[in-house]
Design a protein around this motif. Structure first.
Motif, PDB file in Angstrom:
ATOM      1  N   CYS A 167       0.822  -1.230   0.000  1.00  0.00           N
ATOM      2  CA  CYS A 167       0.000   0.000   0.000  1.00  0.00           C
ATOM      3  C   CYS A 167       0.846   1.265   0.000  1.00  0.00           C
ATOM      4  O   CYS A 167       0.339   2.357  -0.240  1.00  0.00           O
TER       5      CYS A 167
ATOM      6  N   HIS B  67       2.410   4.640   0.591  1.00  0.00           N
ATOM      7  CA  HIS B  67       2.023   5.798   1.411  1.00  0.00           C
ATOM      8  C   HIS B  67       0.512   5.969   1.542  1.00  0.00           C
ATOM      9  O   HIS B  67       0.047   6.956   2.083  1.00  0.00           O
ATOM     10  N   GLY B  68      -0.231   5.011   1.018  1.00  0.00           N
ATOM     11  CA  GLY B  68      -1.662   5.001   1.314  1.00  0.00           C
ATOM     12  C   GLY B  68      -2.551   5.778   0.358  1.00  0.00           C
ATOM     13  O   GLY B  68      -3.670   6.141   0.720  1.00  0.00           O
ATOM     14  N   ASN B  69      -2.079   6.001  -0.886  1.00  0.00           N
ATOM     15  CA  ASN B  69      -2.931   6.733  -1.840  1.00  0.00           C
ATOM     16  C   ASN B  69      -4.252   6.022  -2.087  1.00  0.00           C
ATOM     17  O   ASN B  69      -5.305   6.649  -2.103  1.00  0.00           O
TER      18      ASN B  69
ATOM     19  N   ALA C  76       2.070   6.458   5.634  1.00  0.00           N
ATOM     20  CA  ALA C  76       0.643   6.240   5.337  1.00  0.00           C
ATOM     21  C   ALA C  76      -0.194   6.623   6.555  1.00  0.00           C
ATOM     22  O   ALA C  76      -1.203   7.326   6.433  1.00  0.00           O
TER      23      ALA C  76
END
Ligand code: SAH
Length: 498
Positions: free
Chosen positions: A295, A297-299, A326
């Motif tokens: 995942c 940095h969680g975009n 993230a």
């Protein structure tokens, strides 16, 4: 292209020591971008000016496909402002001819290299796409007095109006190193034409030459997007890293970035295309419990959180640091309790079987498989398709055929240093079809981003769905059952971020 640097620091001729260029000599350099000459139009104790004259050969650049290229013949390739207008070519020349000064080192005047001295940089023809306003917004926050003279398109025909060209003088008491680093980054930003470079390592260069000033520059987003022109997915990555360097501004700049994106481009970035498509495939699948594997940095996680249909969301990554970022970017510590309960970040690796990944409706594996050694890919296949076994699996990966469309990506080079492979459409489809057959899935293929008739789209996607459950007792289910029983649970010693 002409760049002069003038100082009135006494003795002014010390400029020669800072630039590692003797004021008494004219010196020429054959560079990758053309021929550079350094000379001193004036060299007195009170005032000294070093001139860097760069001659590029636009025809040669077209032939070697380094310049403003394109398909077939176009007059614009041969007749353009590239020989005289300051651009990324000049930045490359600064880096090559003044490399020590750019790094802030001087063998003979090490202290002076670290001292702020009165300096003026003059760029004889600077294309300021964005006008004088942008010119000032880029340089004034860095402390420069900006003097700009606008040139008419043609002095004989004033009714034609103004050209985008300015003669620009930038003055400040500053170290030569800082001045050169500002020019290195901001000249191409102002020019905003196709850049001579653009490889994945441009992010490194931008971060290096932008350190430490870029993280706090009010025009940070605009600088990054224009510097990494046409490579918006690189720009997003660079911004994410700058945000790391300056966490307090994270939210603010993300908001600005969102606005900037909407304003600047109707054409959305590859990354956006990818996320949009992943979300719509997930929606279509009816998934409620979703895994985002790798995942980063969680975009994607952020987009998933915004959609209330997704009731349980797990992000997993092997990089601890990526998960920390993230967590910060998703503001996990500040989420309302209900939202907070929907999401969890897990530290783990996709090549080890992991009990925590079982029982999900869908998994997205976006731009991750190419980071795995091919030898490990088989372990990943079993971890995901045999043990975790979500009903739907979405895998995206670069389509290597498309790389020829990235004009300045050298032939044969991958898009990212960490990529272990990049596949053609055929290679990906063969792999995916085999995986699907082996683990009882069906697979269909989608393109991400605009489709080029010859080489396809930049990113390829495979959507796997579990075939309807086999009737008890048939061969497939026996094979699955045996596989399952033969595997000792390896578990995982991964940490849980919550
Ligand atoms: N899905 C994200 C990130 C892609 S970059 C996006 O589309 O933006 C690839 C990510 O995979 C990185 O964050 C990297 O840390 C992660 N990764 C690489 N190998 C991994 C592994 N074995 N297990 C889990 N994550 C892995």
């Amino acid at each position: 292209m002409l760049l002069t640097l003038t100082t009135t620091h006494s003795p002014a001729t010390d400029l020669g020591y800072l630039l590692h260029k003797n004021p008494a000599r004219l010196q020429s350099f054959d560079l990758s971008v053309g021929k550079a000459t350094v000379f001193y139009p004036e060299a007195d104790v009170d005032r000294c000016t070093a001139a860097l004259l760069l001659d590029i050969d636009p025809v040669g650049l077209v032939r070697s496909r380094k310049g403003p290229a394109g398909e077939g013949f176009s007059l614009g390739q041969y007749v353009n402002d590239r020989p005289y207008a300051a651009s990324s070519f000049l930045a490359v020349a600064i880096a090559q001819v003044y490399s020590s000064a750019l790094a802030g080192t001087s063998r003979d005047r090490p202290e002076l290299a670290k001292t702020a001295i009165p300096l003026t940089a003059k760029i004889s023809v600077m294309p300021c796409r964005g006008g004088e306003i942008l010119l000032r917004r880029l340089f004034e926050p860095l402390g420069y007095a900006v003097n700009a003279t606008h040139h008419a398109l043609d002095e004989q025909f004033p009714e034609w109006g103004e050209s985008p060209y300015f003669t620009v003088e930038l003055s400040q008491t500053i170290t030569l190193r800082d001045l050169l680093n500002h020019l290195y980054v901001l000249i191409p930003v102002l020019d905003n034409d196709k850049h001579y470079w653009i490889g994945e390592d441009e992010i490194q260069k931008l971060l290096k030459h932008g350190d430490p000033w870029l993280a706090t520059h009010p025009e940070k987003e605009q600088i990054v997007f224009r510097y990494l022109k046409n490579f918006k997915y690189l720009a997003n990555d660079a911004l994410a890293r700058l945000i790391e360097a300056n966490p307090d501004e994270a939210q603010e700049s993300e908001d600005e970035q969102a606005g900037e994106e909407a304003r600047v481009e109707a054409k959305i970035s590859l990354n956006e295309h990818r996320l949009n498509l992943v979300i719509s495939v997930l929606r279509e699948s009816g998934a409620k419990r979703v895994l985002d594997l790798g995942c980063s940095h969680g975009n994607l996680l952020r987009r998933l959180l915004d959609e209330h249909d997704f009731e349980q969301i797990i992000g997993l990554d092997v990089s601890h640091r990526a998960l920390e970022i993230a967590g910060e970017r998703l503001h996990l510590d500040r989420l309302p309790e209900r939202q907070r309960r929907r999401i969890q970040l897990l530290h783990g690796s996709l090549i080890y079987r992991d009990q925590r990944l079982t029982g999900f409706d869908a998994a997205a594996v976006v731009e991750v498989i190419e980071h795995l050694d091919e030898a490990r890919l088989m372990a990943f296949e079993r971890v995901l398709f045999e043990f975790a076994k979500p009903t739907t699996v979405i895998v995206t990966t670069p389509n290597v055929e498309y790389n020829v469309r990235f004009e300045t990506l050298p032939p044969g080079q991958f898009r990212h240093k960490d990529h272990r492979f990049e596949w053609t459409r055929r290679q990906f489809q063969e792999w995916a079809t085999k995986v699907a057959e082996r683990f009882g899935y069906q697979v269909r293929f989608l393109s991400v981003g605009p489709v080029d008739a010859e080489v396809g789209a930049a990113t390829q996607m495979g959507v796997f769905s579990v075939e309807s459950l086999p009737v008890a007792g048939d061969e497939a289910s026996k094979v699955h059952a045996t596989n399952f029983l033969n595997k000792a649970e390896s578990g995982s010693d991964s940490t849980i971020f919550s």
